[in-house]
Design an enzyme around this catalytic site. Structure first.
Site, PDB file in Angstrom:
ATOM      1  N   ASN A  24       0.648  -0.911   0.005  1.00  0.00           N
ATOM      2  CA  ASN A  24      -0.148   0.217   0.108  1.00  0.00           C
ATOM      3  C   ASN A  24       0.856   1.103   0.270  1.00  0.00           C
ATOM      4  O   ASN A  24       1.375   1.504   1.396  1.00  0.00           O
ATOM      5  CB  ASN A  24      -1.225  -0.053   1.470  1.00  0.00           C
ATOM      6  CG  ASN A  24      -1.603   1.047   1.403  1.00  0.00           C
ATOM      7  OD1 ASN A  24      -1.570   2.400   0.786  1.00  0.00           O
ATOM      8  ND2 ASN A  24      -3.103   1.368   2.187  1.00  0.00           N
ATOM      9  N   ALA A  26       0.838   4.112  -0.447  1.00  0.00           N
ATOM     10  CA  ALA A  26       0.388   5.361   0.709  1.00  0.00           C
ATOM     11  C   ALA A  26       0.838   5.752   1.545  1.00  0.00           C
ATOM     12  O   ALA A  26       1.399   6.630   2.504  1.00  0.00           O
ATOM     13  CB  ALA A  26      -1.169   6.066   0.189  1.00  0.00           C
ATOM     14  N   ASN A 100     -13.455  -3.473   3.161  1.00  0.00           N
ATOM     15  CA  ASN A 100     -12.854  -4.094   4.057  1.00  0.00           C
ATOM     16  C   ASN A 100     -13.244  -5.273   4.971  1.00  0.00           C
ATOM     17  O   ASN A 100     -13.231  -6.183   5.547  1.00  0.00           O
ATOM     18  CB  ASN A 100     -11.199  -4.381   4.480  1.00  0.00           C
ATOM     19  CG  ASN A 100     -10.453  -3.621   3.166  1.00  0.00           C
ATOM     20  OD1 ASN A 100     -10.584  -2.888   3.379  1.00  0.00           O
ATOM     21  ND2 ASN A 100     -10.666  -4.391   2.046  1.00  0.00           N
ATOM     22  N   HIS A 127      -1.752  -6.687  11.478  1.00  0.00           N
ATOM     23  CA  HIS A 127      -2.860  -5.125  12.299  1.00  0.00           C
ATOM     24  C   HIS A 127      -4.612  -4.920  11.854  1.00  0.00           C
ATOM     25  O   HIS A 127      -5.363  -4.691  12.137  1.00  0.00           O
ATOM     26  CB  HIS A 127      -2.589  -3.371  11.504  1.00  0.00           C
ATOM     27  CG  HIS A 127      -2.724  -2.684  10.473  1.00  0.00           C
ATOM     28  ND1 HIS A 127      -1.600  -3.542   9.203  1.00  0.00           N
ATOM     29  CD2 HIS A 127      -3.682  -2.680   9.813  1.00  0.00           C
ATOM     30  CE1 HIS A 127      -2.151  -3.168   7.652  1.00  0.00           C
ATOM     31  NE2 HIS A 127      -3.045  -2.452   7.789  1.00  0.00           N
ATOM     32  N   ARG A 128      -4.781  -5.937  10.302  1.00  0.00           N
ATOM     33  CA  ARG A 128      -5.760  -6.410  10.228  1.00  0.00           C
ATOM     34  C   ARG A 128      -6.562  -7.401  10.757  1.00  0.00           C
ATOM     35  O   ARG A 128      -7.593  -7.760  10.388  1.00  0.00           O
ATOM     36  CB  ARG A 128      -6.052  -5.534   8.218  1.00  0.00           C
ATOM     37  CG  ARG A 128      -6.042  -4.469   8.173  1.00  0.00           C
ATOM     38  CD  ARG A 128      -6.211  -4.124   6.696  1.00  0.00           C
ATOM     39  NE  ARG A 128      -7.846  -3.299   7.213  1.00  0.00           N
ATOM     40  CZ  ARG A 128      -8.974  -2.929   6.613  1.00  0.00           C
ATOM     41  NH1 ARG A 128      -8.234  -2.790   5.250  1.00  0.00           N
ATOM     42  NH2 ARG A 128     -10.005  -2.763   6.489  1.00  0.00           N
ATOM     43  N   GLU A 161     -10.332 -10.255   1.384  1.00  0.00           N
ATOM     44  CA  GLU A 161     -10.728  -9.015   2.148  1.00  0.00           C
ATOM     45  C   GLU A 161     -12.143  -8.786   1.555  1.00  0.00           C
ATOM     46  O   GLU A 161     -11.830  -6.638   1.655  1.00  0.00           O
ATOM     47  CB  GLU A 161      -9.784  -7.994   1.383  1.00  0.00           C
ATOM     48  CG  GLU A 161      -7.887  -8.811   1.633  1.00  0.00           C
ATOM     49  CD  GLU A 161      -7.006  -8.139   2.569  1.00  0.00           C
ATOM     50  OE1 GLU A 161      -7.135  -7.140   3.268  1.00  0.00           O
ATOM     51  OE2 GLU A 161      -6.054  -8.468   3.245  1.00  0.00           O
ATOM     52  N   HIS A 227      -5.754  -4.122  -3.239  1.00  0.00           N
ATOM     53  CA  HIS A 227      -7.477  -4.662  -3.460  1.00  0.00           C
ATOM     54  C   HIS A 227      -7.381  -4.471  -4.764  1.00  0.00           C
ATOM     55  O   HIS A 227      -8.044  -3.244  -5.626  1.00  0.00           O
ATOM     56  CB  HIS A 227      -8.199  -3.818  -2.230  1.00  0.00           C
ATOM     57  CG  HIS A 227      -8.115  -3.576  -1.185  1.00  0.00           C
ATOM     58  ND1 HIS A 227      -7.432  -3.784  -0.664  1.00  0.00           N
ATOM     59  CD2 HIS A 227      -7.990  -5.127  -0.607  1.00  0.00           C
ATOM     60  CE1 HIS A 227      -7.617  -3.776   1.066  1.00  0.00           C
ATOM     61  NE2 HIS A 227      -7.578  -4.821   0.642  1.00  0.00           N
ATOM     62  N   ASP A 229     -10.296  -2.756  -4.970  1.00  0.00           N
ATOM     63  CA  ASP A 229     -11.304  -1.189  -5.683  1.00  0.00           C
ATOM     64  C   ASP A 229     -10.285   0.013  -5.879  1.00  0.00           C
ATOM     65  O   ASP A 229     -11.223   1.523  -5.958  1.00  0.00           O
ATOM     66  CB  ASP A 229     -12.695  -0.860  -4.354  1.00  0.00           C
ATOM     67  CG  ASP A 229     -11.646  -0.756  -3.184  1.00  0.00           C
ATOM     68  OD1 ASP A 229     -10.415  -1.009  -3.626  1.00  0.00           O
ATOM     69  OD2 ASP A 229     -12.268  -0.902  -2.207  1.00  0.00           O
ATOM     70  N   CYS A 344     -13.146   3.083   0.425  1.00  0.00           N
ATOM     71  CA  CYS A 344     -12.803   2.054   0.870  1.00  0.00           C
ATOM     72  C   CYS A 344     -13.371   1.792   2.373  1.00  0.00           C
ATOM     73  O   CYS A 344     -13.357   1.464   2.691  1.00  0.00           O
ATOM     74  CB  CYS A 344     -10.993   2.176   0.668  1.00  0.00           C
ATOM     75  SG  CYS A 344     -10.164   2.059  -0.313  1.00  0.00           S
TER      76      CYS A 344
HETATM   77  O1  SUG Z   1      -5.662  -2.118   3.880  1.00  0.00           O
HETATM   78  N1  SUG Z   1      -5.169   0.861   4.449  1.00  0.00           N
HETATM   79  C1  SUG Z   1      -5.832  -0.499   4.341  1.00  0.00           C
HETATM   80  C2  SUG Z   1      -6.773   0.709   3.433  1.00  0.00           C
HETATM   81  C3  SUG Z   1      -7.204  -0.148   3.486  1.00  0.00           C
HETATM   82  C4  SUG Z   1      -8.756   0.580   2.073  1.00  0.00           C
HETATM   83  N2  SUG Z   1      -9.137  -0.373   0.874  1.00  0.00           N
HETATM   84  C5  SUG Z   1      -9.550  -0.559   0.169  1.00  0.00           C
HETATM   85  N3  SUG Z   1      -8.927  -0.522  -1.187  1.00  0.00           N
HETATM   86  N4  SUG Z   1     -11.049  -0.891   0.143  1.00  0.00           N
HETATM   87  C6  SUG Z   1      -5.127  -1.381   3.881  1.00  0.00           C
HETATM   88  O2  SUG Z   1      -4.082  -1.641   3.742  1.00  0.00           O
HETATM   89  C7  SUG Z   1      -2.631   1.144   6.426  1.00  0.00           C
HETATM   90  C8  SUG Z   1      -2.563   1.227   8.024  1.00  0.00           C
HETATM   91  C9  SUG Z   1      -1.203   1.904   8.495  1.00  0.00           C
HETATM   92  O3  SUG Z   1      -0.328   1.770   7.662  1.00  0.00           O
HETATM   93  O4  SUG Z   1      -1.211   1.867   9.758  1.00  0.00           O
HETATM   94  C10 SUG Z   1      -3.915   0.276   5.991  1.00  0.00           C
HETATM   95  O5  SUG Z   1      -4.255  -0.975   7.231  1.00  0.00           O
END
Ligand code: SUG
Length: 425
Positions: A24, A26, A100, A127-128, A161, A227, A229, A344
């Site tokens: 991810n 960002a 998610n 973390h998820r 997810e 993902h 989306d 999201c």
């Molecule tokens: O799972 N970001 C989430 C973003 C989820 C976006 N959801 C969709 N595309 N539907 C993820 O990567 C970042 C958490 C952190 O870095 O602390 C985070 O979990």
């Protein structure tokens, strides 16, 4: 009457930038930065207001208790003793990304005529991975009516997810649809988070009459589309996708067309918008919605408006008078900095709103009440160095309980609230 309801995850008070999500972009870019939980939650609430003002039905999910003491305990530690990474994993506000939370198959698509929801196991990211019990507790309350069927998570090792990798195409929301389950096989240096076996298991559990399985392109995952989306979105008979979103894109389109003759595909060519620009701007992470007066709109992140190539392409599209007629940019920058755009933040459920527990539906007055709680209790900012401060944990707990009380959802305090370590099973 069946309607589409968007349930947004209210952004929790522990929102922070710990860089926990490999693949991810960002999240990695902003790792270690200062977060602004209060501004984040208020941005999310404003997005819900935008939807309401367009005449759309809006729902909400509560944030979860963080740190997750029960999860730390299951790892043989506690908030006081955990190392920095484990503690950060226990503190994530990631349940805000409700896309998610679960996969949803509305009643017209299923063999038994129930609306089926499967809570996502989110097991690829630590973390998820501990979100699902807190999510399941809410799904069971919100959708307690017998017209819904709630399923537990798919077992390890099959990552799931949720709706972020699921699209539904149909003549209109209340009509039977084709459900497209998008899975990942490879992602270059990044993990493919949605496993085909999980997708197939969900389609079987839900009794989906017309399911189609398609792989995300490796190039898309490698470019940061963790993902589906992030590179595609569907609404009713419209599929809006990047040219490089799927493996075997043309044969996927052909299969879809044969099942849904009214299908309209709006494909963005890579020579107009590169995968990198699509992912930076989150053009496809828009809510593609049908307006009550007819026609469709995109609720986009402001980042899409700021990207010159993306905005120029969108203006061209609108000028052609296709199915998508209006653009509504929304500011969800705090969530975007962790890779979470407007789409999201929401879970779509097509159902009769009268069958949903009203505590999970919002109007402007309820959003006012939530905004007041946020303004009063959410930390103004969190620096990563603060994550190990007991004062912060206490503030998060107070904030969380204040919100659950305002939402008349104190029942969730016992379901997954902060308990002293020795009282947790
Ligand atoms: O799972 N970001 C989430 C973003 C989820 C976006 N959801 C969709 N595309 N539907 C993820 O990567 C970042 C958490 C952190 O870095 O602390 C985070 O979990």
């Amino acid at each position: 009457m069946l309607r589409e309801i968007n349930f947004d995850g209210l952004i929790g008070p522990s929102h922070n930038y710990a860089g926990l999500s490999l693949g991810n972009i960002a999240s990695a870019r902003n790792a270690g930065g200062r977060s602004y939980p209060r501004a984040a939650a208020l941005q999310g609430i404003e997005k819900m207001r935008t939807n309401l003002r367009l005449g759309l039905a809006q729902g909400v999910f509560m944030p979860q208790a963080r740190p997750n003491h029960a999860w730390l305990h299951s790892m043989g530690t506690s908030a006081q003793d955990a190392d920095a990474l484990l503690l950060a994993n226990s503190l994530s506000a990631s349940s805000m990304w409700a896309a998610n939370a679960a996969t949803v198959s509305p009643a017209p698509d299923t063999m038994d005529g129930c609306c089926h929801l499967s809570v996502a196991n989110l097991m690829t990211m630590p973390h998820r991975s501990h979100e699902w019990p807190g999510t399941l507790a809410q799904l069971k309350i919100a959708f307690a009516d017998p017209s819904f069927f709630i399923h537990g998570p798919i077992p390890a090792p099959f990552g799931d997810e949720g709706a972020a990798n699921h699209m539904r195409l149909c003549a209109e929301h209340g009509a039977p649809g084709v459900e497209v389950f998008v899975y990942g096989v490879a992602g270059g240096p990044f993990p493919a988070r949605q496993h085909i076996e999980a997708s197939k298991a969900i389609a079987r559990h839900h009794g989906v009459n017309d399911a189609l399985f398609v792989a995300q392109s490796e190039a898309a995952i490698a470019a940061g589309a963790f993902h589906n989306d992030v590179v595609a979105v569907a609404n009713e008979h419209v599929l809006f996708a990047h040219e490089l979103a799927f493996e075997g894109q043309q044969s996927f389109y052909a299969q879809l067309r044969s099942r849904l003759p009214e299908l309209e595909i709006i494909e963005v060519p890579a020579n107009r918008i590169s995968l990198a620009d699509a992912i930076q701007s989150y053009l496809f992470n828009a809510q593609l919605v049908t307006l009550p007066q007819g026609g469709m709109a995109l609720i986009l992140p402001t980042e899409a408006q700021e990207n010159v190539k993306v905005w120029a392409w969108l203006q061209d599209m609108i000028g052609k008078n296709g199915p998508i007629r209006r653009l509504f940019p929304v500011d969800v920058r705090q969530s975007m900095a962790n890779g979470g755009g407007p789409a999201c933040l929401r879970l779509r459920v097509v159902c009769d709103p009268a069958k949903v527990d009203p505590r999970f539906l919002v109007d402007e007055a309820k959003l006012d009440a939530f905004a007041n709680i946020v303004a009063q209790y959410w930390p103004e900012h969190i620096d990563p160095a603060q994550l190990n401060e007991p004062d912060l944990w206490q503030a998060l707990e107070t904030a969380h309980i204040a919100l659950l009380k305002a939402a008349n959802l104190e029942v969730l305090i016992t379901a997954h609230q902060h308990a002293p370590q020795d009282k947790i099973i």
